[in-house]
Design a protein around this motif. Structure first.
Motif, PDB file in Angstrom:
ATOM      1  N   ASP A   1     -47.293 -26.037   5.967  1.00 18.01           N
ATOM      2  CA  ASP A   1     -46.688 -27.287   5.477  1.00 18.01           C
ATOM      3  C   ASP A   1     -46.506 -27.263   3.968  1.00 18.01           C
ATOM      4  N   GLU A   2     -47.514 -26.755   3.286  1.00 18.96           N
ATOM      5  CA  GLU A   2     -47.409 -26.682   1.818  1.00 18.96           C
ATOM      6  C   GLU A   2     -46.250 -25.783   1.400  1.00 18.96           C
ATOM      7  N   LEU A   3     -46.100 -24.681   2.128  1.00 19.22           N
ATOM      8  CA  LEU A   3     -45.017 -23.751   1.803  1.00 19.22           C
ATOM      9  C   LEU A   3     -43.657 -24.393   2.070  1.00 19.22           C
ATOM     10  N   ALA A   4     -43.570 -25.096   3.192  1.00 14.77           N
ATOM     11  CA  ALA A   4     -42.296 -25.744   3.543  1.00 14.77           C
ATOM     12  C   ALA A   4     -41.916 -26.775   2.479  1.00 14.77           C
ATOM     13  N   ALA A   5     -42.897 -27.541   2.009  1.00 15.80           N
ATOM     14  CA  ALA A   5     -42.613 -28.574   1.003  1.00 15.80           C
ATOM     15  C   ALA A   5     -42.193 -27.933  -0.330  1.00 15.80           C
ATOM     16  N   PHE A   6     -42.876 -26.864  -0.692  1.00 16.77           N
ATOM     17  CA  PHE A   6     -42.580 -26.145  -1.929  1.00 16.77           C
ATOM     18  C   PHE A   6     -41.158 -25.564  -1.866  1.00 16.77           C
ATOM     19  N   ASP A   7     -40.858 -24.928  -0.755  1.00 21.56           N
ATOM     20  CA  ASP A   7     -39.557 -24.313  -0.527  1.00 21.56           C
ATOM     21  C   ASP A   7     -38.455 -25.366  -0.648  1.00 21.56           C
ATOM     22  N   GLU A   8     -38.673 -26.492   0.021  1.00 22.09           N
ATOM     23  CA  GLU A   8     -37.708 -27.591   0.040  1.00 22.09           C
ATOM     24  C   GLU A   8     -37.440 -28.094  -1.392  1.00 22.09           C
ATOM     25  N   ARG A   9     -38.518 -28.250  -2.155  1.00 24.42           N
ATOM     26  CA  ARG A   9     -38.381 -28.748  -3.534  1.00 24.42           C
ATOM     27  C   ARG A   9     -37.556 -27.765  -4.368  1.00 24.42           C
ATOM     28  N   ILE A  10     -37.824 -26.479  -4.196  1.00 25.75           N
ATOM     29  CA  ILE A  10     -37.109 -25.478  -4.988  1.00 25.75           C
ATOM     30  C   ILE A  10     -35.637 -25.424  -4.584  1.00 25.75           C
ATOM     31  N   ARG A  11     -35.374 -25.441  -3.285  1.00 28.03           N
ATOM     32  CA  ARG A  11     -33.978 -25.358  -2.835  1.00 28.03           C
ATOM     33  C   ARG A  11     -33.128 -26.484  -3.417  1.00 28.03           C
ATOM     34  N   ARG A  12     -33.743 -27.631  -3.654  1.00 27.78           N
ATOM     35  CA  ARG A  12     -32.980 -28.771  -4.149  1.00 27.78           C
ATOM     36  C   ARG A  12     -32.532 -28.587  -5.607  1.00 27.78           C
ATOM     37  N   HIS A  13     -33.087 -27.583  -6.293  1.00 24.17           N
ATOM     38  CA  HIS A  13     -32.806 -27.456  -7.732  1.00 24.17           C
ATOM     39  C   HIS A  13     -32.089 -26.173  -8.127  1.00 24.17           C
ATOM     40  N   THR A  14     -31.502 -25.463  -7.163  1.00 20.95           N
ATOM     41  CA  THR A  14     -30.900 -24.162  -7.490  1.00 20.95           C
ATOM     42  C   THR A  14     -29.589 -24.268  -8.270  1.00 20.95           C
ATOM     43  N   LEU A  15     -28.937 -25.425  -8.149  1.00 18.87           N
ATOM     44  CA  LEU A  15     -27.648 -25.604  -8.812  1.00 18.87           C
ATOM     45  C   LEU A  15     -27.824 -25.693 -10.329  1.00 18.87           C
ATOM     46  N   LEU A  16     -26.890 -25.115 -11.075  1.00 21.62           N
ATOM     47  CA  LEU A  16     -26.905 -25.292 -12.538  1.00 21.62           C
ATOM     48  C   LEU A  16     -25.987 -26.457 -12.900  1.00 21.62           C
ATOM     49  N   HIS A  17     -26.369 -27.163 -13.938  1.00 15.74           N
ATOM     50  CA  HIS A  17     -25.488 -28.189 -14.493  1.00 15.74           C
ATOM     51  C   HIS A  17     -24.167 -27.512 -14.862  1.00 15.74           C
ATOM     52  N   GLU A  18     -23.044 -28.147 -14.567  1.00 14.90           N
ATOM     53  CA  GLU A  18     -21.741 -27.520 -14.837  1.00 14.90           C
ATOM     54  C   GLU A  18     -21.591 -27.134 -16.310  1.00 14.90           C
ATOM     55  N   ASP A  19     -22.171 -27.936 -17.186  1.00 13.02           N
ATOM     56  CA  ASP A  19     -22.069 -27.608 -18.617  1.00 13.02           C
ATOM     57  C   ASP A  19     -22.837 -26.328 -18.949  1.00 13.02           C
ATOM     58  N   LEU A  20     -23.921 -26.095 -18.215  1.00  6.98           N
ATOM     59  CA  LEU A  20     -24.676 -24.853 -18.431  1.00  6.98           C
ATOM     60  C   LEU A  20     -23.876 -23.664 -17.882  1.00  6.98           C
ATOM     61  N   THR A  21     -23.246 -23.884 -16.738  1.00  6.99           N
ATOM     62  CA  THR A  21     -22.387 -22.836 -16.172  1.00  6.99           C
ATOM     63  C   THR A  21     -21.302 -22.453 -17.185  1.00  6.99           C
ATOM     64  N   GLY A  22     -20.838 -23.467 -17.921  1.00  7.18           N
ATOM     65  CA  GLY A  22     -19.810 -23.214 -18.938  1.00  7.18           C
ATOM     66  C   GLY A  22     -20.272 -22.277 -20.047  1.00  7.18           C
ATOM     67  N   PHE A  23     -21.580 -22.224 -20.276  1.00  9.81           N
ATOM     68  CA  PHE A  23     -22.121 -21.341 -21.329  1.00  9.81           C
ATOM     69  C   PHE A  23     -21.692 -19.891 -21.141  1.00  9.81           C
ATOM     70  N   PHE A  24     -21.652 -19.470 -19.875  1.00  6.86           N
ATOM     71  CA  PHE A  24     -21.472 -18.040 -19.589  1.00  6.86           C
ATOM     72  C   PHE A  24     -20.145 -17.507 -20.105  1.00  6.86           C
ATOM     73  N   SER A  25     -19.136 -18.404 -20.151  1.00  7.86           N
ATOM     74  CA  SER A  25     -17.834 -17.920 -20.598  1.00  7.86           C
ATOM     75  C   SER A  25     -17.828 -17.644 -22.098  1.00  7.86           C
ATOM     76  N   GLY A  26     -18.828 -18.130 -22.808  1.00  9.40           N
ATOM     77  CA  GLY A  26     -18.867 -17.919 -24.252  1.00  9.40           C
ATOM     78  C   GLY A  26     -19.426 -16.566 -24.673  1.00  9.40           C
ATOM     79  N   PHE A  27     -20.080 -15.877 -23.735  1.00 13.10           N
ATOM     80  CA  PHE A  27     -20.668 -14.583 -24.108  1.00 13.10           C
ATOM     81  C   PHE A  27     -19.648 -13.463 -23.935  1.00 13.10           C
ATOM     82  N   PRO A  28     -19.756 -12.410 -24.769  1.00 18.74           N
ATOM     83  CA  PRO A  28     -18.868 -11.277 -24.527  1.00 18.74           C
ATOM     84  C   PRO A  28     -19.154 -10.668 -23.156  1.00 18.74           C
TER      85      PRO A  28
END
Ligand code: CMC
Length: 392
Positions: free
Chosen positions: A62-89
């Motif tokens: 149960d602890e593992l399932a709850a931990f897993d669930e919490r992590i899965r909910r946060h995998t997305l990056l903020h779109e503005d952070l995604t935008g950072f990548f285009s600035g690097f060579p």
């Protein structure tokens, strides 16, 4: 100012007490929270191991399932952070991109930077575990010019990372289960290693009460160096060079022994292990198996095995107790999985992340913690006096 002991490289100086990882370097023993590394590699997933390192105990179902669930909910990056990548060579090293993006997390989550608020520490923990794999995959996608995929939270952490890395729309990505398991196990082997250079960096930065993102970003930069995590990339370059020069392993070992400037047997030697690195033993067993399963025959594996054989029979290495370390065979597995050498140290960082987090949390919660502030032995000029610039 009292008595000061000089210990360059902290060879004999403990900077903290820790209940997380135990190493007996002479016996080649490594345990996380008391559990031998080979048992964890065989029976525990990377997620379970992360939980163990951070919270001190293996999770229940149960602890593992709850931990897993919490992590899965946060995998997305903020779109503005995604935008950072285009600035690097495009040819930027993904480790530099990774540390920059992790550092930038402090700008997106200003509501959770207080190291002494347990809830904020908890959400930062989850955000790091969830987002760093996404950032790592985007650093790779950026380097090859492919589009970013959004995380698919039906997948677990390691599958998701592989899909974000190797998936190309519109084809659905089907990770090879043997590859998922092998990568997950390699993450387990890298998950903590007590007070190594990057972990000590995380603690030192954190000891000023800097937030967890800032501390982990500093750790990533410490890991970047070829004497530390960068060694896995350097090993493959070394093997490639030996192959290009005709595969003469003895000639290369001679150059190492002659201490030609810049020539070291990369993936050999360790500050603490004066015996076979237990992680390297597991990786070596796995390399053959995984390369076989993935149908990848690699001449470089043969060179690596011959190199090890020659070195372990040579007095230079025997007398200095130099054995293969964890980085010696990992690169060959990563290569067989399809990762380019520039990504190898990023994979090390993904594995080490829960260790950095666990150590940072232990440091913050330890009442004995003080700001890290080494002393020095001053060897410069004694007092002298400033003359006007025209008189110097
Ligand atoms: N090849 C040749 N000679 C070596 C090597 C090597 N890989 N490693 C150590 N030596 C020699 C060194 O020259 C010294 O010889 P001498 O006594 O004649 O001066 C002796 O062995 C002791 O080495 P040291 O440099 O004092 O040892 P250290 O504890 O300061 O360094 C190390 C440890 C890991 C940085 C070093 O062994 C090394 O540079 N190895 C190659 C890089 C590498 O594989 N790093 C990965 C480490 S494991 C995982 C990780 O942290 O990423």
């Amino acid at each position: 100012t009292g008595h000061v002991t000089l210990d360059v490289g902290f060879v004999n100086t403990a900077a903290c007490s820790s209940a997380i990882t135990y190493i007996d370097g002479d016996a080649g023993v490594l345990r996380y929270r008391g559990y031998p590394i080979d048992e964890l590699a065989e029976h525990a997933s990377f997620l379970e191991t992360s939980y163990l390192l951070i919270y001190g105990e293996l999770p229940t179902q149960d602890e593992l399932a709850a931990f897993d669930e919490r992590i899965r909910r946060h995998t997305l990056l903020h779109e503005d952070l995604t935008g950072f990548f285009s600035g690097f060579p495009r040819d930027a090293h993904p480790m530099a991109v990774l540390s920059s993006a992790v550092s930038a997390l402090s700008t997106f989550y200003q509501d959770s930077l207080d190291p002494f608020d347990p809830e904020q520490v908890e959400i930062s923990t989850v955000r790091l575990l969830a987002k760093v794999p996404t950032i790592a995959a985007y650093a790779y996608k950026k380097s090859i010019g492919q589009p970013f995929l959004y995380p698919d939270n039906r997948l677990d952490l390691t599958e998701n990372f592989l899909r974000l890395t190797f998936g190309v729309p519109p084809e659905p990505y089907e990770p090879d289960p043997a590859m998922v398991r092998a990568l997950d196990m390699l993450f387990v082997l890298h998950a903590d290693h007590e007070q190594n250079c990057s972990t000590s960096t995380v603690r030192l930065v954190g000891s000023s009460n800097a937030n967890m993102f800032a501390s982990v970003s500093a750790g990533i930069n410490a890991l970047f160096g070829p004497l530390h995590g960068g060694a896995n990339e350097a090993v493959l370059q070394m093997l490639g060079r030996i192959q290009a020069e005709g595969g003469d392993v003895d000639a290369f070992v001679r150059r190492v022994k002659d201490k030609e400037p810049g020539v070291k047997l990369m993936g050999f030697g360790h500050r603490v292990y004066k015996n076979y690195d237990p992680r390297a033993a597991i990786v070596k067993r796995t390399a053959d198996e995984v390369l076989g399963k993935l149908g990848a025959q690699d001449q470089l594996l043969d060179i690596a095995m011959r190199l090890e054989e020659v070195a372990l029979a040579d007095d230079y290495f025997v007398s200095r107790k130099l054995y293969p370390n964890v980085d010696f065979y990992t690169g060959l597995i990563y290569k067989a999985m399809g990762f380019p050498p520039k990504m190898f140290t990023v994979l090390f960082a993904l594995g080490r992340l829960p260790g950095w987090i666990a150590q940072w949390r232990e440091m913050i919660n330890d009442p004995a913690t003080k700001i890290g502030r080494p002393r020095q032995v001053y060897v410069g000029e004694t007092e002298r006096h400033v003359t006007a610039i025209g008189e110097r």
